[in-house]
Design a protein around this motif. Structure first.
Motif, short mmCIF file in Angstrom:
data_model
loop_
_atom_site.label_atom_id
_atom_site.label_comp_id
_atom_site.label_asym_id
_atom_site.label_seq_id
_atom_site.Cartn_x
_atom_site.Cartn_y
_atom_site.Cartn_z
N VAL A 118 -13.80 11.65 -2.87
CA VAL A 118 -14.79 10.59 -3.03
C VAL A 118 -16.18 11.18 -3.32
CG1 VAL A 118 -15.92 8.60 -1.98
CG2 VAL A 118 -13.54 9.08 -1.46
N LYS A 119 -16.76 10.72 -4.41
CA LYS A 119 -18.13 11.08 -4.73
C LYS A 119 -19.04 10.23 -3.85
CE LYS A 119 -21.30 12.74 -7.76
NZ LYS A 119 -21.79 12.04 -8.96
N ILE A 120 -19.95 10.90 -3.18
CA ILE A 120 -20.84 10.22 -2.23
C ILE A 120 -22.26 10.25 -2.76
CG2 ILE A 120 -21.88 10.40 0.06
CD1 ILE A 120 -18.97 9.55 0.20
N ARG A 121 -22.92 9.10 -2.72
CA ARG A 121 -24.31 9.09 -3.18
C ARG A 121 -25.14 8.14 -2.34
NH1 ARG A 121 -25.57 7.16 -8.71
NH2 ARG A 121 -27.52 6.67 -7.66
N ALA A 122 -26.43 8.24 -2.51
CA ALA A 122 -27.31 7.27 -1.87
C ALA A 122 -27.29 6.00 -2.70
CB ALA A 122 -28.73 7.83 -1.80
N GLU A 123 -27.43 4.88 -2.04
CA GLU A 123 -27.29 3.61 -2.75
C GLU A 123 -28.17 2.58 -2.06
OE1 GLU A 123 -23.12 2.68 -2.94
OE2 GLU A 123 -23.49 0.73 -3.83
N ASP A 124 -29.48 2.84 -2.03
CA ASP A 124 -30.34 1.97 -1.26
C ASP A 124 -30.30 0.55 -1.80
OD1 ASP A 124 -31.70 3.55 -3.29
OD2 ASP A 124 -33.41 2.25 -2.89
N GLY A 125 -30.34 -0.39 -0.89
CA GLY A 125 -30.26 -1.79 -1.27
C GLY A 125 -28.89 -2.38 -1.06
N ARG A 126 -27.86 -1.55 -0.89
CA ARG A 126 -26.53 -2.12 -0.70
C ARG A 126 -26.44 -2.75 0.68
NH1 ARG A 126 -21.38 1.40 1.13
NH2 ARG A 126 -21.04 -0.62 2.10
N SER A 127 -25.47 -3.64 0.85
CA SER A 127 -25.26 -4.23 2.16
C SER A 127 -24.23 -3.40 2.90
CB SER A 127 -24.77 -5.67 2.00
OG SER A 127 -23.53 -5.67 1.30
N VAL A 128 -24.28 -3.47 4.22
CA VAL A 128 -23.35 -2.72 5.06
C VAL A 128 -22.88 -3.65 6.17
CG1 VAL A 128 -23.11 -0.75 6.64
CG2 VAL A 128 -24.53 -0.52 4.60
N ALA A 129 -21.57 -3.66 6.44
CA ALA A 129 -21.03 -4.57 7.45
C ALA A 129 -20.29 -3.83 8.55
CB ALA A 129 -20.10 -5.59 6.79
N GLY A 130 -20.96 -3.67 9.69
CA GLY A 130 -20.29 -3.15 10.88
C GLY A 130 -19.76 -1.74 10.76
N VAL A 131 -20.53 -0.86 10.14
CA VAL A 131 -20.06 0.51 9.92
C VAL A 131 -20.62 1.45 10.99
CG1 VAL A 131 -20.16 2.48 8.32
CG2 VAL A 131 -19.75 0.17 7.44
N ASP A 132 -19.76 2.36 11.45
CA ASP A 132 -20.19 3.35 12.43
C ASP A 132 -20.83 4.53 11.71
OD1 ASP A 132 -20.57 5.25 14.35
OD2 ASP A 132 -18.48 5.30 15.05
N ILE A 133 -22.15 4.56 11.69
CA ILE A 133 -22.85 5.67 11.03
C ILE A 133 -23.47 6.61 12.07
CG2 ILE A 133 -23.33 4.47 8.85
CD1 ILE A 133 -26.17 3.94 9.90
N SER A 134 -22.98 6.51 13.33
CA SER A 134 -23.66 7.24 14.40
C SER A 134 -23.47 8.76 14.31
CB SER A 134 -23.20 6.73 15.78
OG SER A 134 -21.81 6.95 15.94
N SER A 135 -22.54 9.22 13.45
CA SER A 135 -22.45 10.67 13.24
C SER A 135 -23.72 11.20 12.59
CB SER A 135 -21.28 11.02 12.32
OG SER A 135 -20.07 10.66 12.91
N PHE A 136 -24.38 10.33 11.84
CA PHE A 136 -25.54 10.77 11.07
C PHE A 136 -26.85 10.16 11.53
CE2 PHE A 136 -21.75 10.58 8.38
CZ PHE A 136 -21.63 11.92 8.06
N ILE A 137 -26.75 8.97 12.08
CA ILE A 137 -27.99 8.27 12.40
C ILE A 137 -27.88 7.61 13.77
CG2 ILE A 137 -29.51 6.39 11.67
CD1 ILE A 137 -28.60 7.09 8.76
N ARG A 138 -28.88 7.87 14.59
CA ARG A 138 -28.89 7.30 15.94
C ARG A 138 -30.24 6.67 16.23
NH1 ARG A 138 -26.76 12.39 17.16
NH2 ARG A 138 -24.54 12.22 16.76
N ASP A 139 -30.27 5.78 17.18
CA ASP A 139 -31.53 5.23 17.68
C ASP A 139 -32.47 4.76 16.57
OD1 ASP A 139 -30.57 6.14 20.16
OD2 ASP A 139 -31.42 8.13 19.74
N LEU A 140 -32.06 3.76 15.88
CA LEU A 140 -32.95 3.19 14.87
C LEU A 140 -34.06 2.41 15.56
CD1 LEU A 140 -30.48 1.91 12.15
CD2 LEU A 140 -32.12 3.77 11.96
N PRO A 141 -35.21 2.25 14.87
CA PRO A 141 -36.28 1.47 15.45
C PRO A 141 -35.76 0.07 15.81
CG PRO A 141 -36.88 2.30 13.25
CD PRO A 141 -35.52 2.78 13.54
N GLY A 142 -36.22 -0.42 16.96
CA GLY A 142 -35.77 -1.74 17.37
C GLY A 142 -34.46 -1.69 18.13
N GLY A 143 -33.98 -0.49 18.37
CA GLY A 143 -32.80 -0.33 19.20
C GLY A 143 -31.51 -0.79 18.57
#
Ligand code: ADP
Ligand code: MG
Length: 560
Positions: A286-311
């Motif tokens: 799978v080719k992986i790229r940034a795709e700002d603006g896309r929608s995301v539904a219930g995905v576990d991204i905690s391997s890469f991103i934690r503690d977003l603003p607003g909790g």
């Protein structure tokens, strides 16, 4: 045939609707013509027809196993395209009058619904624009089309008398070799292979055809050279890329993205003359790229991103508008969910803050939710068995995590692994990389009821061109699914999602995809079709793109 003539004479100059009388089948001696669906008017989508020969006199070795059969069907699809170009006059009046079409092929070979090769017959599914003068039947033009041009197309493209059998054999053998090579990658411990002599650059950014003049043929560095025995071509050599973390480095414009893109497309087989016939990549890459603006539904991204603003939780992350880095993280998590053994990442299309965070920024910015990809590549391989090939021009930190480095200079690759080690010793990275912890793949259930297929009184789930799926009023944007090859795949994906939505049941994404793929394996691509007899224009999509489309539905909701 006489019956067809008689009907045409009878309906000449009547209102266009009289063409409906053509529905049915006609004996042409050598073949049968099936008129499955007649268009409403000259401007509507063209009528659907099939031609089926009475026997199949092609050499049986051209289709003796499933891989060969798919390749031969692909070959015949292209033969029909060519024959149509040569023999069909085309425009014969208003709207789509006079047009004859078969599924448009790309540079890749895919199972399609356009051609069926069976031991007793060969069938082509086509679309024809029944000719009109204004809005009335033009029987004379229809006779020329259906009684002269169409039989000529059948004769030149669907019988051994008209087809270049040497070319057919080469087509089939090339595809069989590539498919064999791809299947052997795991046992060879490789994630990809690029044959010596391969032509990787393309004509232009808008064309997938090979660059004609000035292309530098690929030549493997000695250190990575592997010899492989193929069923038809015998022994070939080329660059084997082993499992693990591989860097493609080099100056700007030296061919890095071209190599990565060739790898991304080589999950598919290519036609002879493409240049990438013997370039193969793990089929689930799978080719992986940034795709700002896309929608995301219930995905576990905690391997890469934690503690977003607003909790906001990142183990169950949803947004209608992802950022560069969150979209890239979601793309990886979703690829792992559906299953992949190889990620392909290009710095050019990545979010910088997702790829790396340097020492100064670590100092200055304390509240950084992102743990960059560089900290994940090793655990991805060690814990999940997922390899990565990453293109880097600017970020030397990646030298710390690479098993090997392929350096491109003037489009020529060399093994720079040793040099990279020396560079690292001389210029130790000042950032201490703590390896991240990579979470196991998630397995989300999504709500079928969150997809609304209704548009007015109609239910709509279909492809529109290559990069859009229409679901009711929603248009799902697939522009950034970079490994989607043909509109026929998009159409198939539209119908698969349509079935899921119509089923009304919440299911795991992976299960929706698996069961669709299994059902196609068992019942054929045609089983996704809408119409009696004629299935429409379908090509087989990969599980990765089916899931990719589901994941991009803006109304999609995950259940918890
Ligand atoms: P990079 O990603 O390293 O900046 P690209 O892969 O975008 O470089 O390639 C730059 C240009 O060189 C492109 O126009 C591409 O078509 C061309 N190119 C790449 N590989 C070759 C090759 N082997 N022979 C000729 N031209 C090539
Ligand atoms: Mg580039």
């Amino acid at each position: 045939m006489n019956r067809l003539k008689a009907i045409l004479s009878r309906i000449d100059r009547k209102g266009y609707g009289a063409y409906k009388d053509l529905q049915g089948s006609y004996d042409f001696g050598q073949f049968t013509l099936f008129v499955d669906k007649v268009q409403r008017d000259p401007f509507a989508p063209p009528s659907l027809v099939r031609v089926r020969t009475k026997e199949n006199r092609f050499a049986p070795e051209l289709f003796r196993n499933p891989v060969r059969r798919t390749a031969f069907e692909d070959f015949l699809n292209r033969a029909v395209e060519q024959a149509v170009r040569r023999t069909v006059r085309g425009n014969r009046g208003s709207g789509k009058s006079g047009r004859v079409e078969i599924q448009r092929t790309s540079q890749v070979v895919l199972p399609r619904s356009s051609i069926v090769v069976e031991s007793g017959y060969v069938e082509a599914r086509m679309a024809v624009g029944l000719p009109a003068r204004g809005r009335t039947v033009d029987a004379r033009a229809a006779r020329a089309m259906l009684l002269d041009e169409l039989p000529e197309v059948v004769q030149t493209a669907l019988t051994p008398a008209g087809v270049d059998e040497g070319a057919a054999r080469e087509h089939v053998e090339t595809v069989e070799d590539a498919s064999h090579l791809r299947n052997r990658l795991p046992e060879l411990g490789l994630v990809a292979f690029v044959a010596d002599g391969a032509i990787l650059p393309r004509e232009s950014g808008a064309s997938d055809r090979p660059l004609g003049k000035g292309a530098v043929p690929f030549e493997s560095p000695e250190e990575f050279r592997v010899a492989v025995e193929l069923p038809n071509r015998g022994e070939i050599s080329g660059m084997g890329i082993p499992e693990g973390v591989t860097l493609i480095a080099g100056g700007g414009f030296h061919g890095k993205s071209t190599l990565l893109s060739a790898l991304a497309w080589s999950v598919y087989d290519h036609v002879p003359g493409d240049g990438r016939e013997l370039v193969v990549t793990r089929e689930d890459a799978v080719k992986i790229r940034a795709e700002d603006g896309r929608s995301v539904a219930g995905v576990d991204i905690s391997s890469f991103i934690r503690d977003l603003p607003g909790g906001q939780s990142t183990a169950d992350f949803s947004t209608p508008n992802a950022s560069g880095s969150t979209s890239q993280a979601a793309n990886i998590a979703e690829a792992l969910e559906i299953g992949t053994s190889l990620l392909l990442v290009d710095e050019d299309t990545s979010a910088t803050n997702f790829m790396i965070r340097d020492e100064r920024m670590r100092e200055l910015v304390q509240l950084e939710p992102i743990s960059p990809f560089i900290d994940a590549v090793r655990p991805l391989h060690r814990d999940l068995g997922v390899s990565t090939i990453v293109v880097v021009g600017g970020v030397g930190d990646y030298l710390d995590v690479a098993d090997r480095v392929i350096l491109l200079e003037n489009y020529r690759p060399c093994d720079a692994t040793r040099r990279a080690r020396e560079v690292r010793e001389r210029y130790p990275s000042r950032t201490s990389h703590e390896e991240g912890e990579v979470r196991p793949p998630m397995n989300r259930r999504v709500r079928a009821a969150s997809i609304d297929l209704s548009r007015g009184r109609k239910e709509v789930a279909r492809g529109k061109g290559l990069a859009t799926v229409e679901l009711g009023r929603e248009r799902v944007d697939l522009t950034y699914l970079e490994q989607l090859a043909e509109p026929g795949q998009t159409e198939a994906i539209g119908r698969i999602i349509g079935e899921f939505a119509a089923g009304g049941r919440s299911r795991a994404v992976a299960e929706v995809v698996d069961s669709a793929v299994r059902s196609i394996e068992k019942n054929g691509l045609d089983s996704l079709g809408n119409f009696r007899g004629h299935p429409g224009e379908l090509s087989l999509p990969r599980p990765q793109e089916i899931a990719g489309a589901i994941n991009r539905i803006r109304s999609l909701q995950a259940t918890t």
